[in-house]
Design a protein around this motif. Structure first.
Motif: not given
Length: 320
Positions: A109-117, A121-125, A139-148
């Motif tokens: 539990p948390a009021d604020d969540l930051l997800f970084i994938a 690594g996006i799979t469990p998130l 919450w917000r998510l930042a999702y990085g990868g080699r290419t789209r």
């Protein structure tokens, strides 16, 4: 579903499809037509492949498909064969054995969540985002990868709008970890999963930001710490449930010694990261060499990963 003595049961591949370049998605259903166990956000399963290899996969089940599981598998060019087998040999209708679900990466539990994938690594998130929505967390998510094209689940993530930022490296460079962490308020939890360089960078930045609590899931073992003098000596492992004991010589893992004694134990990574071989310790002191257990779990002394950890003394009693 009828569980076997080794806690595995049969599942069948339902739907199979390409999620991104090099990433295949598999929906798993109970082979007997029933419902698979519900899985909390962050949970994983152990999958026994047709070849006998055991591999661990995070679950990202669709909310509109209760009683089923879904995994996403990246083809790893330099891997140990599991991903290639799932890509090339497992088709709709293939029957496999599975164990779980287990959760070493729970969403707290948390009021604020930051997800970084990073990448796969996006799979469990992915299920964590749905849980955060139900909990009405910010919450917000930042999702990085080699290419789209290599980034899975982009159509599903698009439904979340501006809370999801997609960072294909060939378009906008690597993730700016400092810019992601600096706006996070005190008490925020940071959940990060991806390749080791990303995890190391996030750990380094979070170490200087005590207002944040970091949770990670790793794909590879951390660099091992130097073992204490004498820590590689042989010792006796008493297998309580099996009514036997085995000698674990220097240079041999507990896992190997136990298997050679005829006791079946599921194991996947065999490098102390996945938790598949986690075993209850009934007596004795453990020299922990894994990359998974928390400091609190190590201090409690009642769990060990028998693929890498050893005994600090001449004898361990294990719940095997």
């Amino acid at each position: 579903m009828e569980d076997m003595a080794d806690d595995t049961f049969e599942v069948r591949v339902g739907e199979r499809g390409e999620l991104a370049a090099g990433v295949v998605g598999l929906e798993l259903v109970a082979a007997d037509g029933g419902a698979l166990p519900a899985a909390p956000a962050g949970a994983h399963i152990d999958l026994v492949l047709p070849s006998g290899l055991v591999r661990q996969y995070s679950l990202c089940a669709r909310e509109d498909r209760p009683g089923t599981w879904r995994i996403a598998v990246l083809r790893e060019a330099g891997g140990r064969g599991g991903s290639a087998e799932l890509h090339d040999e497992v088709v709709e209708g293939t029957r496999l054995r599975a164990a779980g679900p287990r959760n070493r990466f729970p969403l707290l539990p948390a009021d604020d969540l930051l997800f970084i994938a990073g990448g796969i690594g996006i799979t469990p998130l992915l299920p964590m985002l749905a849980q955060a929505e139900r909990d009405k967390s910010r919450w917000r998510l930042a999702y990085g990868g080699r290419t789209r094209a290599s980034m899975a689940f982009l159509p599903e993530l698009a439904a979340y709008g501006e809370r999801v930022t997609v960072h294909p490296q060939d378009e906008c460079g690597p993730l700016d970890i400092d810019a992601l962490l600096s706006p996070a308020p005190a008490g925020a939890r940071v959940y990060c999963c991806g390749p080791e360089p990303l995890l190391a960078a996030v750990r380094e930045r979070c170490a200087a930001l005590p207002r944040l609590t970091l949770h990670t899931e790793r794909f590879a073992a951390a660099a091992p710490a130097a073992a204490p003098a004498g820590a590689d000596a042989g010792f006796e492992a008493v297998l309580k449930r099996s009514g036997t004991s085995v000698l674990v010589p220097a240079g041999t893992s507990v896992l190997r010694a136990v298997r050679e004694a005829g006791v079946a134990v599921l194991a996947s990574c065999e490098e102390g990261t996945c938790g598949t071989c986690e075993t209850t310790v009934l007596e004795g002191a453990v020299e922990h060499r894994d990359s998974l257990l928390t400091e609190q779990e190590r201090a409690a002394g009642d769990l060990m990963l028998i693929c890498v950890s050893r005994s600090r003394g001449p004898r361990l009693v294990l719940d095997l």
